[in-house]
Design a protein around this motif. Structure first.
Motif, short mmCIF file in Angstrom:
data_model
loop_
_atom_site.label_atom_id
_atom_site.label_comp_id
_atom_site.label_asym_id
_atom_site.label_seq_id
_atom_site.Cartn_x
_atom_site.Cartn_y
_atom_site.Cartn_z
N UNK A 48 8.89 -30.67 32.66
CA UNK A 48 8.93 -29.59 31.47
C UNK A 48 8.16 -30.10 30.45
N UNK A 49 7.23 -29.28 29.81
CA UNK A 49 6.54 -29.52 28.76
C UNK A 49 6.77 -28.43 27.72
N UNK A 50 7.35 -28.77 26.64
CA UNK A 50 7.73 -27.85 25.84
C UNK A 50 6.97 -27.77 24.87
N UNK A 51 5.63 -27.68 24.84
CA UNK A 51 4.46 -27.22 24.03
C UNK A 51 4.89 -25.97 23.46
N UNK A 52 4.96 -25.88 22.15
CA UNK A 52 5.44 -24.66 21.26
C UNK A 52 4.65 -23.73 21.36
N UNK A 53 3.29 -23.87 21.75
CA UNK A 53 2.37 -22.55 21.92
C UNK A 53 2.30 -22.33 23.51
N UNK A 54 2.64 -23.08 24.43
CA UNK A 54 2.43 -22.78 25.89
C UNK A 54 3.29 -23.72 26.75
N UNK A 55 4.70 -23.50 26.65
CA UNK A 55 5.52 -24.31 27.37
C UNK A 55 5.57 -23.90 29.05
N UNK A 56 5.67 -25.00 29.60
CA UNK A 56 5.46 -24.93 31.02
C UNK A 56 6.53 -25.69 31.93
N UNK A 57 6.73 -25.49 33.23
CA UNK A 57 7.42 -26.20 34.00
C UNK A 57 6.10 -26.48 35.27
N UNK A 58 6.22 -27.87 35.57
CA UNK A 58 5.13 -28.36 36.28
C UNK A 58 5.38 -29.06 37.57
N UNK A 59 4.66 -29.35 38.60
CA UNK A 59 4.71 -29.98 39.63
C UNK A 59 3.31 -30.83 40.04
N UNK A 60 3.58 -32.07 40.59
CA UNK A 60 2.46 -32.86 41.38
C UNK A 60 2.89 -33.53 42.23
N UNK A 61 2.06 -34.16 42.94
CA UNK A 61 2.63 -35.39 43.99
C UNK A 61 2.94 -36.51 43.04
N UNK A 62 3.68 -37.44 43.52
CA UNK A 62 4.02 -38.45 42.67
C UNK A 62 3.19 -39.32 42.42
N UNK A 63 1.79 -39.10 42.85
CA UNK A 63 0.64 -40.12 42.43
C UNK A 63 -0.23 -39.20 41.56
#
Length: 174
Positions: A48-63
């Protein structure tokens, strides 16, 4: 290996258990990375990134490759995150909800409303436990039924300090 986000560095790193071989996995585009979940089987990392302007939930490969946002709408302060089977669930301290979606961010479902300010989160099977900054307690709910919400622990005997992180161990350590 450890995967973590050092405070005020705007990166997600990993290292060996002794702190050697540090590597930035995600090193750009982060504002307030908060909760990190590793899915070892699929080699994915969710956060999670709780950027107060644009909060998001993200995914990536472990690398760090194949990075993408899976949820960016109707989020306030997504503090906590767990993966349960083929779902991710999070606590949103601004919207005061526990919510889940599939691993691609689709099929969102509010599991419980008016939960205060969820901070840390863990699970065992389909039961989610979270620390709550509004009442300084630990709560639980079964995400499949939406039932069995209860307070499991009060931090009152600890001078009313806020409960932060929480984890679940399924077997006792000796």
């Amino acid at each position: 290996r450890l995967t973590y986000s050092p405070n005020h560095t705007y990166v997600i790193e990993r290292s060996t258990l002794d702190g050697d071989r540090r590597l930035s996995v995600i090193s750009s585009g982060l504002v307030n990375p908060r909760s990190i979940v590793l899915d070892v089987e699929s080699q994915r990392i969710y956060w999670t990134d709780w950027n107060r302007v644009y909060p998001t939930i993200n995914v990536a490969s472990t690398d760090g490759t194949n990075r993408r946002i899976i949820i960016s709408e109707q989020l306030g302060l997504p503090n906590s995150l767990v993966k349960i089977g083929n779902r991710v669930c999070w606590g949103d301290a601004q919207r005061s909800v526990i919510e889940c979606s599939d691993l691609e961010g689709n099929n969102r479902e509010v599991i419980m409303e008016n939960v205060g300010k969820p901070y840390g989160m863990t699970n065992i099977a389909t039961h989610v436990y979270w620390s709550d900054w509004s009442d300084n307690m630990i709560h639980s709910i079964d995400i499949n039924s939406g039932r069995n919400s209860y307070m499991t622990h009060s931090s009152e005997k600890y001078n009313r300090n806020r409960p932060y992180g929480i984890t679940m161990v399924t077997k006792y350590c000796t």
